[in-house]
Write a protein that holds these residues in place. Structure first.
Motif, mmCIF file in Angstrom:
data_model
loop_
_atom_site.group_PDB
_atom_site.id
_atom_site.type_symbol
_atom_site.label_atom_id
_atom_site.label_comp_id
_atom_site.label_asym_id
_atom_site.label_seq_id
_atom_site.Cartn_x
_atom_site.Cartn_y
_atom_site.Cartn_z
ATOM 1 N N LEU A 156 -4.180 7.020 7.428
ATOM 2 C CA LEU A 156 -4.915 6.298 6.392
ATOM 3 C C LEU A 156 -4.164 5.103 5.818
ATOM 4 O O LEU A 156 -4.719 4.010 5.697
ATOM 5 C CB LEU A 156 -5.260 7.261 5.251
ATOM 6 N N ILE A 157 -2.907 5.293 5.462
ATOM 7 C CA ILE A 157 -2.158 4.242 4.761
ATOM 8 C C ILE A 157 -1.747 3.116 5.709
ATOM 9 O O ILE A 157 -1.901 1.931 5.390
ATOM 10 C CB ILE A 157 -0.919 4.833 4.059
ATOM 11 N N ALA A 158 -1.217 3.474 6.877
ATOM 12 C CA ALA A 158 -0.757 2.444 7.817
ATOM 13 C C ALA A 158 -1.882 1.502 8.260
ATOM 14 O O ALA A 158 -1.707 0.275 8.256
ATOM 15 C CB ALA A 158 -0.081 3.095 9.019
ATOM 16 N N PRO A 159 -3.071 2.009 8.650
ATOM 17 C CA PRO A 159 -4.156 1.086 9.033
ATOM 18 C C PRO A 159 -4.604 0.178 7.888
ATOM 19 O O PRO A 159 -4.930 -0.991 8.114
ATOM 20 C CB PRO A 159 -5.284 2.021 9.470
ATOM 21 N N LYS A 187 -4.518 -3.984 7.856
ATOM 22 C CA LYS A 187 -5.639 -4.868 7.539
ATOM 23 C C LYS A 187 -5.257 -5.914 6.496
ATOM 24 O O LYS A 187 -5.735 -7.053 6.528
ATOM 25 C CB LYS A 187 -6.830 -4.049 7.030
ATOM 26 N N LEU A 188 -4.387 -5.526 5.580
ATOM 27 C CA LEU A 188 -4.028 -6.414 4.475
ATOM 28 C C LEU A 188 -2.737 -7.189 4.710
ATOM 29 O O LEU A 188 -2.358 -8.018 3.891
ATOM 30 C CB LEU A 188 -3.889 -5.588 3.184
ATOM 31 N N GLY A 189 -2.054 -6.912 5.808
ATOM 32 C CA GLY A 189 -0.751 -7.535 6.040
ATOM 33 C C GLY A 189 0.257 -7.103 4.994
ATOM 34 O O GLY A 189 1.085 -7.900 4.534
ATOM 35 N N ALA A 190 0.195 -5.831 4.614
ATOM 36 C CA ALA A 190 0.974 -5.315 3.492
ATOM 37 C C ALA A 190 2.192 -4.525 3.946
ATOM 38 O O ALA A 190 2.286 -4.066 5.084
ATOM 39 C CB ALA A 190 0.087 -4.428 2.624
ATOM 40 N N ALA A 191 3.115 -4.341 3.003
ATOM 41 C CA ALA A 191 4.250 -3.449 3.213
ATOM 42 C C ALA A 191 3.822 -2.024 2.873
ATOM 43 O O ALA A 191 2.867 -1.801 2.119
ATOM 44 C CB ALA A 191 5.423 -3.869 2.320
ATOM 45 N N LEU A 192 4.558 -1.059 3.426
ATOM 46 C CA LEU A 192 4.269 0.343 3.165
ATOM 47 C C LEU A 192 5.204 0.887 2.098
ATOM 48 O O LEU A 192 6.413 0.634 2.119
ATOM 49 C CB LEU A 192 4.444 1.164 4.445
ATOM 50 N N VAL A 221 0.872 -1.174 0.000
ATOM 51 C CA VAL A 221 0.000 0.000 0.000
ATOM 52 C C VAL A 221 0.908 1.223 0.000
ATOM 53 O O VAL A 221 1.713 1.408 0.910
ATOM 54 C CB VAL A 221 -0.933 0.028 1.222
ATOM 55 N N SER A 222 0.792 2.056 -1.035
ATOM 56 C CA SER A 222 1.642 3.237 -1.169
ATOM 57 C C SER A 222 0.806 4.510 -1.107
ATOM 58 O O SER A 222 -0.321 4.564 -1.611
ATOM 59 C CB SER A 222 2.402 3.207 -2.495
#
Length: 311
Positions: free
Chosen positions: A213-216, A220-225, A198-199
């Motif tokens: 917004l981006i971190a939450p 939820k998705l177990g994603a990298a930033l 998520v970028s």
């Protein structure tokens, strides 16, 4: 013909980028060796020996190699370089730092950031921020190559049984020394190896809004930033979050771009993602030209709704 892959590691674990470089090497030659230079890196050598298709692992273990400085690592490569027709490393910060030194010492032209092996002496690489592909042919006796990891599926990490051969460290000129390293610690997946990213971009307006917004959403998705260069330059996030031509090249299964307009520099770093989702209030934003799913909306409304839906 034989190929040598320079392992990327942290002295305790082998980086996934090495598997991509091995895959490229196997397309160049059926005989592939791996060089593991480090300090106390026995576990790395063991992991490298398990990679399917690898013939031999050369382990050079010495305290002078602990920090992977370019000069001592280049000295280890040059000591055995003439045994190989190909020398490859991932096109990461480390690979880009070490291999040009090796190529210069060998008096050959480096083949940078290849994405395809066409023939034993012919390769493809992106140019003009990925908007064109150059086909490059080399007649050099030793081909020094950096590999864009998104261009090759990783080699199989298990099932191999390569011989591990220990070698004595080769002294370098001693012109560099390790001073220190600042590391950003995170429980999130590593950006270049993450399946979901998520970028956020300049459209977020501030670093606080990025965290709001981006971190939450990433949680939820177990994603990298990730982030665009504009967001990094504005100080929203550290520069190791940057995705793009001058940042990190990624190709996750899912890439979500929030408030990112889609400058050429950014698209060059993420357009190979399997599924791209873009959220931007500007319907003319270039990001929509590469997006599989686009949402023209105010990110301050759309992202919270998306997070709530995922709860």
């Amino acid at each position: 013909m034989t190929a040598l892959v320079i392992a990327e590691h942290d002295n305790s674990s082998l980086k996934v980028a090495t598997l991509h470089a091995v895959a490229a090497a196997l397309q160049c030659s059926p005989q592939v060796d791996i060089l593991v230079s480090g300090n106390g890196a026995t576990a790395v050598a063991q992991a490298a020996s398990q990679i399917l298709g690898v013939r031999k692992v050369i382990q050079v273990d010495d305290v002078r190699l602990a920090d992977q400085l370019a000069e001592p690592l280049a000295a280890q490569i040059l000591a055995i370089a003439h045994q190989y027709e190909y020398i490859l490393a991932p096109a990461t910060a480390n690979g880009k730092n070490v291999l040009p030194r090796v190529a210069a010492k060998l008096d050959v032209a480096q083949l940078s950031d290849i994405t395809k092996v066409v023939a034993s002496d012919t390769f493809e690489r992106p140019i003009y921020a990925g908007n064109a592909i150059a086909t490059v042919q080399s007649s050099d006796p030793i081909k020094v190559i950096t590999v864009r990891t998104t261009g090759f599926d990783p080699a199989v990490a298990s099932g191999g049984s390569a011989l591990i051969e220990s070698q004595v460290v080769t002294a370098d000129a001693g012109r560099s020394s390790f001073v220190g390293r600042e590391l950003t610690k995170s429980d999130r997946p590593e950006l270049t190896a993450a399946k979901i990213i998520v970028s956020g971009g300049r459209g977020l307006g501030s670093g606080d809004k990025y965290q709001e917004l981006i971190a939450p959403l990433a949680d939820k998705l177990g994603a990298a930033l990730g982030a665009s260069r504009a967001a990094v330059d504005a100080g929203y996030v550290p520069n190791n979050y940057q995705v793009g031509q001058t940042g990190k090249i990624v190709a996750p299964q899912l890439y979500i771009a929030v408030g990112i307009s889609g400058a050429i520099q950014h698209l060059a770093g993420m357009k190979d993602s399997k599924v791209i989702v873009a959220i931007n209030k500007d319907p003319e934003a270039p990001i929509f030209s590469v997006a599989d799913y686009g949402l023209v909306a105010d990110l301050n409304v759309a992202v919270p709704e998306l997070i709530a839906t995922l709860t």
